[in-house]
Write a protein that holds these residues in place. Structure first.
Motif, PDB file in Angstrom:
ATOM      1  N   THR A 172      -6.635  12.879  13.593  1.00 55.31           N
ATOM      2  CA  THR A 172      -5.718  13.331  13.063  1.00 55.31           C
ATOM      3  C   THR A 172      -5.928  12.850  11.555  1.00 55.31           C
ATOM      4  OG1 THR A 172      -3.571  12.222  13.563  1.00 55.31           O
ATOM      5  CG2 THR A 172      -4.188  13.372  15.710  1.00 55.31           C
ATOM      6  N   ALA A 173      -3.986  13.944  11.087  1.00 52.16           N
ATOM      7  CA  ALA A 173      -4.460  12.981   9.656  1.00 52.16           C
ATOM      8  C   ALA A 173      -3.714  11.835   9.698  1.00 52.16           C
ATOM      9  CB  ALA A 173      -3.618  13.862   9.080  1.00 52.16           C
ATOM     10  N   ALA A 174      -2.512  11.706  10.682  1.00 49.46           N
ATOM     11  CA  ALA A 174      -1.830  10.401  10.871  1.00 49.46           C
ATOM     12  C   ALA A 174      -2.492   9.404  11.309  1.00 49.46           C
ATOM     13  CB  ALA A 174      -0.422  10.807  11.861  1.00 49.46           C
ATOM     14  N   ILE A 175      -3.350   9.360  12.405  1.00 54.01           N
ATOM     15  CA  ILE A 175      -4.731   8.170  12.395  1.00 54.01           C
ATOM     16  C   ILE A 175      -5.226   7.908  11.560  1.00 54.01           C
ATOM     17  CG2 ILE A 175      -6.316   7.793  13.783  1.00 54.01           C
ATOM     18  CD1 ILE A 175      -5.570   9.502  16.222  1.00 54.01           C
ATOM     19  N   ALA A 176      -5.468   9.004  10.804  1.00 55.55           N
ATOM     20  CA  ALA A 176      -6.725   8.600   9.001  1.00 55.55           C
ATOM     21  C   ALA A 176      -6.221   8.163   8.555  1.00 55.55           C
ATOM     22  CB  ALA A 176      -6.927   9.862   8.797  1.00 55.55           C
ATOM     23  N   THR A 177      -4.549   7.936   8.406  1.00 52.66           N
ATOM     24  CA  THR A 177      -3.920   7.571   7.459  1.00 52.66           C
ATOM     25  C   THR A 177      -3.730   6.096   7.746  1.00 52.66           C
ATOM     26  OG1 THR A 177      -2.873   9.885   6.579  1.00 52.66           O
ATOM     27  CG2 THR A 177      -1.919   8.180   5.299  1.00 52.66           C
ATOM     28  N   VAL A 188       0.886  -1.322  -0.541  1.00 52.12           N
ATOM     29  CA  VAL A 188       0.234  -0.055   0.130  1.00 52.12           C
ATOM     30  C   VAL A 188       1.039   0.925  -0.341  1.00 52.12           C
ATOM     31  CG1 VAL A 188      -0.129   0.020   2.208  1.00 52.12           C
ATOM     32  CG2 VAL A 188      -1.857   1.202   0.780  1.00 52.12           C
ATOM     33  N   MET A 189       0.778   2.003  -0.397  1.00 53.90           N
ATOM     34  CA  MET A 189       1.354   3.509  -0.807  1.00 53.90           C
ATOM     35  C   MET A 189       0.683   4.799   0.016  1.00 53.90           C
ATOM     36  SD  MET A 189       3.736   3.773  -3.976  1.00 53.90           S
ATOM     37  CE  MET A 189       2.053   3.381  -5.501  1.00 53.90           C
ATOM     38  N   GLY A 190       0.836   5.280   0.771  1.00 53.73           N
ATOM     39  CA  GLY A 190       0.292   6.665   1.081  1.00 53.73           C
ATOM     40  C   GLY A 190       1.223   8.186   0.666  1.00 53.73           C
ATOM     41  N   TYR A 191      -0.254   9.577   0.563  1.00 59.21           N
ATOM     42  CA  TYR A 191       0.604  10.005   0.209  1.00 59.21           C
ATOM     43  C   TYR A 191       0.106  10.775   1.220  1.00 59.21           C
ATOM     44  CZ  TYR A 191       0.932  14.437  -3.043  1.00 59.21           C
ATOM     45  OH  TYR A 191       1.109  16.231  -2.988  1.00 59.21           O
ATOM     46  N   ALA A 192       1.660  11.725   2.108  1.00 56.72           N
ATOM     47  CA  ALA A 192       1.211  11.843   3.393  1.00 56.72           C
ATOM     48  C   ALA A 192       0.741  13.946   3.090  1.00 56.72           C
ATOM     49  CB  ALA A 192       2.837  11.772   3.761  1.00 56.72           C
ATOM     50  N   CYS A 193       1.458  14.392   2.491  1.00 52.23           N
ATOM     51  CA  CYS A 193       0.940  15.777   2.766  1.00 52.23           C
ATOM     52  C   CYS A 193      -0.890  16.375   2.807  1.00 52.23           C
ATOM     53  CB  CYS A 193       1.920  16.694   2.192  1.00 52.23           C
ATOM     54  SG  CYS A 193       1.817  18.581   2.080  1.00 52.23           S
ATOM     55  N   LEU A 194      -1.103  16.134   3.604  1.00 53.46           N
ATOM     56  CA  LEU A 194      -2.825  17.108   3.180  1.00 53.46           C
ATOM     57  C   LEU A 194      -2.916  17.789   2.719  1.00 53.46           C
ATOM     58  CD1 LEU A 194      -5.977  16.496   5.919  1.00 53.46           C
ATOM     59  CD2 LEU A 194      -4.546  18.821   5.177  1.00 53.46           C
ATOM     60  N   VAL A 195      -2.037  18.765   3.076  1.00 49.38           N
ATOM     61  CA  VAL A 195      -2.242  20.289   1.953  1.00 49.38           C
ATOM     62  C   VAL A 195      -2.189  20.480   1.151  1.00 49.38           C
ATOM     63  CG1 VAL A 195      -0.714  21.275   3.122  1.00 49.38           C
ATOM     64  CG2 VAL A 195      -2.624  23.039   2.981  1.00 49.38           C
ATOM     65  N   SER A 235      -4.790  17.137  13.880  1.00 48.80           N
ATOM     66  CA  SER A 235      -3.719  17.905  13.485  1.00 48.80           C
ATOM     67  C   SER A 235      -4.236  17.263  12.380  1.00 48.80           C
ATOM     68  CB  SER A 235      -2.206  17.408  13.725  1.00 48.80           C
ATOM     69  OG  SER A 235      -1.580  17.340  12.766  1.00 48.80           O
ATOM     70  N   ALA A 236      -4.338  18.411  11.514  1.00 45.87           N
ATOM     71  CA  ALA A 236      -4.994  18.267   9.560  1.00 45.87           C
ATOM     72  C   ALA A 236      -3.804  18.242   9.016  1.00 45.87           C
ATOM     73  CB  ALA A 236      -5.706  19.536   9.142  1.00 45.87           C
ATOM     74  N   CYS A 237      -2.612  17.087   9.605  1.00 46.83           N
ATOM     75  CA  CYS A 237      -1.184  17.583   8.815  1.00 46.83           C
ATOM     76  C   CYS A 237      -0.025  16.560   9.378  1.00 46.83           C
ATOM     77  CB  CYS A 237      -0.592  18.647   9.599  1.00 46.83           C
ATOM     78  SG  CYS A 237       0.828  18.950   9.219  1.00 46.83           S
ATOM     79  N   VAL A 238       0.310  15.292   8.456  1.00 44.13           N
ATOM     80  CA  VAL A 238       1.268  14.286   9.066  1.00 44.13           C
ATOM     81  C   VAL A 238       1.882  15.297   9.555  1.00 44.13           C
ATOM     82  CG1 VAL A 238      -0.466  12.416   7.474  1.00 44.13           C
ATOM     83  CG2 VAL A 238       2.235  13.626   6.721  1.00 44.13           C
ATOM     84  N   GLN A 239       2.583  16.273   9.245  1.00 43.92           N
ATOM     85  CA  GLN A 239       3.484  16.497   9.895  1.00 43.92           C
ATOM     86  C   GLN A 239       4.194  17.279  11.351  1.00 43.92           C
ATOM     87  OE1 GLN A 239       7.103  16.453   8.402  1.00 43.92           O
ATOM     88  NE2 GLN A 239       7.554  18.422   8.387  1.00 43.92           N
ATOM     89  N   MET A 240       2.923  17.537  11.698  1.00 44.94           N
ATOM     90  CA  MET A 240       2.500  18.093  13.068  1.00 44.94           C
ATOM     91  C   MET A 240       2.393  16.967  14.257  1.00 44.94           C
ATOM     92  SD  MET A 240       0.725  21.447  14.741  1.00 44.94           S
ATOM     93  CE  MET A 240      -1.381  20.559  14.692  1.00 44.94           C
ATOM     94  N   PRO A 241       3.004  16.582  14.865  1.00 43.08           N
ATOM     95  CA  PRO A 241       2.877  15.496  16.166  1.00 43.08           C
ATOM     96  C   PRO A 241       1.878  16.249  16.598  1.00 43.08           C
ATOM     97  CG  PRO A 241       5.345  17.113  16.517  1.00 43.08           C
ATOM     98  CD  PRO A 241       4.887  17.402  15.517  1.00 43.08           C
ATOM     99  N   SER A 242       1.487  14.840  17.104  1.00 45.50           N
ATOM    100  CA  SER A 242      -0.383  15.088  18.026  1.00 45.50           C
ATOM    101  C   SER A 242      -0.815  14.015  18.906  1.00 45.50           C
ATOM    102  CB  SER A 242      -0.614  15.602  17.180  1.00 45.50           C
ATOM    103  OG  SER A 242      -1.307  14.646  15.978  1.00 45.50           O
ATOM    104  N   LEU A 243       0.225  12.744  18.862  1.00 42.26           N
ATOM    105  CA  LEU A 243      -0.102  11.787  19.319  1.00 42.26           C
ATOM    106  C   LEU A 243      -0.337  11.347  20.431  1.00 42.26           C
ATOM    107  CD1 LEU A 243      -0.875   8.963  17.864  1.00 42.26           C
ATOM    108  CD2 LEU A 243       1.066   7.513  18.226  1.00 42.26           C
ATOM    109  N   ALA A 244       0.341  12.095  20.957  1.00 36.18           N
ATOM    110  CA  ALA A 244       0.951  11.990  22.785  1.00 36.18           C
ATOM    111  C   ALA A 244      -0.349  12.535  22.986  1.00 36.18           C
ATOM    112  CB  ALA A 244       1.818  12.604  22.731  1.00 36.18           C
ATOM    113  N   ALA A 245      -1.116  13.285  22.625  1.00 35.54           N
ATOM    114  CA  ALA A 245      -1.666  14.552  22.970  1.00 35.54           C
ATOM    115  C   ALA A 245      -3.675  13.715  22.753  1.00 35.54           C
ATOM    116  CB  ALA A 245      -1.903  15.747  22.730  1.00 35.54           C
ATOM    117  N   VAL A 246      -3.288  12.708  21.683  1.00 36.40           N
ATOM    118  CA  VAL A 246      -5.493  12.225  21.736  1.00 36.40           C
ATOM    119  C   VAL A 246      -5.967  12.256  22.648  1.00 36.40           C
ATOM    120  CG1 VAL A 246      -6.452  10.529  20.382  1.00 36.40           C
ATOM    121  CG2 VAL A 246      -4.431  12.011  19.371  1.00 36.40           C
ATOM    122  N   ALA A 247      -5.296  11.154  23.128  1.00 34.95           N
ATOM    123  CA  ALA A 247      -6.059  10.474  24.682  1.00 34.95           C
ATOM    124  C   ALA A 247      -6.595  11.231  25.263  1.00 34.95           C
ATOM    125  CB  ALA A 247      -5.308   9.444  25.374  1.00 34.95           C
ATOM    126  N   LEU A 248      -5.637  12.478  25.593  1.00 33.06           N
ATOM    127  CA  LEU A 248      -6.196  13.446  26.564  1.00 33.06           C
ATOM    128  C   LEU A 248      -6.579  14.687  26.476  1.00 33.06           C
ATOM    129  CD1 LEU A 248      -5.369  15.203  29.285  1.00 33.06           C
ATOM    130  CD2 LEU A 248      -3.225  15.947  28.409  1.00 33.06           C
TER     131      LEU A 248
END
Length: 233
Positions: A203-208, A58-65, A179-192
């Motif tokens: 987030t974009a990374a979670i959705a991808t 599978v291939m993922g195109y990362a840059c949402l914007v 985070s509507a951007c896979v470049q901006m880290p956000s995973l550590a804050a999701v549960a909080l």
């Protein structure tokens, strides 16, 4: 893309038998401007060809914007074109884009109205908001962090996000795009943020990651991946 998606796949390996390798081909971009994003997108065919040499599944195109700045609905055209590049190299593989994955993920959890945080400058943030709205999803409050340098986006502290969201109107939305951007880290804050707002957070990374697992016909349960990666969708 190269940090949080592998982290999510590693987390999944703790609870499921599948194992993953991660391969990347890079499109150059230093400053997050419409002009550099267009030049970056023009490089995506080369990247798809390089990755198809590895016979990836599978291939993922990362840059949402980069996708969303190319016009409404462009994620469909991009995925079709890049899939064609791989097929012509004798290595057909499904292609997902972070832009399309975010839209599909919002729909999957049944959210009709979302609040959105982006690292982009305001004009690009407005493009992202308009793109999401054009897909039939309402956007309520949104925040543009206005970070122009791409490396500075990656260095943004994810634990600043709960405070940013606390200053937003979220009681009238069904979900929060942290985070509507896979470049901006956000995973550590999701549960909080899910706990603080009592709203689904994606987030974009979670959705991808979710879209990639679906393309591979694998269960979508990933510890720490928020509502979308709970396994229910």
């Amino acid at each position: 893309m190269e940090t949080e998606i592998p982290a999510l796949l590693r987390a999944r390996e703790l609870i499921a038998p599948e194992r993953f390798t991660f391969h990347s081909a890079r499109m150059r971009m230093k400053h997050v401007t419409k002009e550099e994003l267009a030049a970056m997108d023009a490089d995506s065919d080369r990247c798809a060809l390089e990755l198809s040499d590895a016979r990836v599944d599978v291939m993922g195109y990362a840059c949402l914007v980069a996708i969303m700045s190319m016009g409404h609905g462009y994620h469909r055209a991009s995925a079709d074109r890049l899939g064609g590049v791989a097929a012509q190299n004798g290595a057909s593989a499904p292609v997902v884009t972070s832009a399309g994955a975010l839209v599909d993920g919002i729909r999957a959890i049944g959210a009709r109205r979302v609040a959105v945080v982006t690292p982009y400058m305001m004009p690009l943030t407005q493009m992202v908001v308009d793109y999401i709205r054009h897909e039939g999803i309402e956007v309520g409050d949104f925040r543009a962090l206005e970070i122009p340098d791409n490396l500075a986006v990656a260095a943004h502290d994810p634990m600043a996000l709960p405070g940013i969201v606390s200053g937003m109107v979220t009681d009238d939305v069904d979900a929060i795009v942290l985070s509507a951007c896979v470049q901006m880290p956000s995973l550590a804050a999701v549960a909080l943020v899910e706990a603080l707002t009592r709203k689904p957070v994606l987030t974009a990374a979670i959705a991808t990651t979710w879209a990639m697992l679906r393309a591979l016909n694998l269960p979508t349960r990933v510890p720490g991946g928020g509502t979308l990666l709970s396994g229910a969708y």
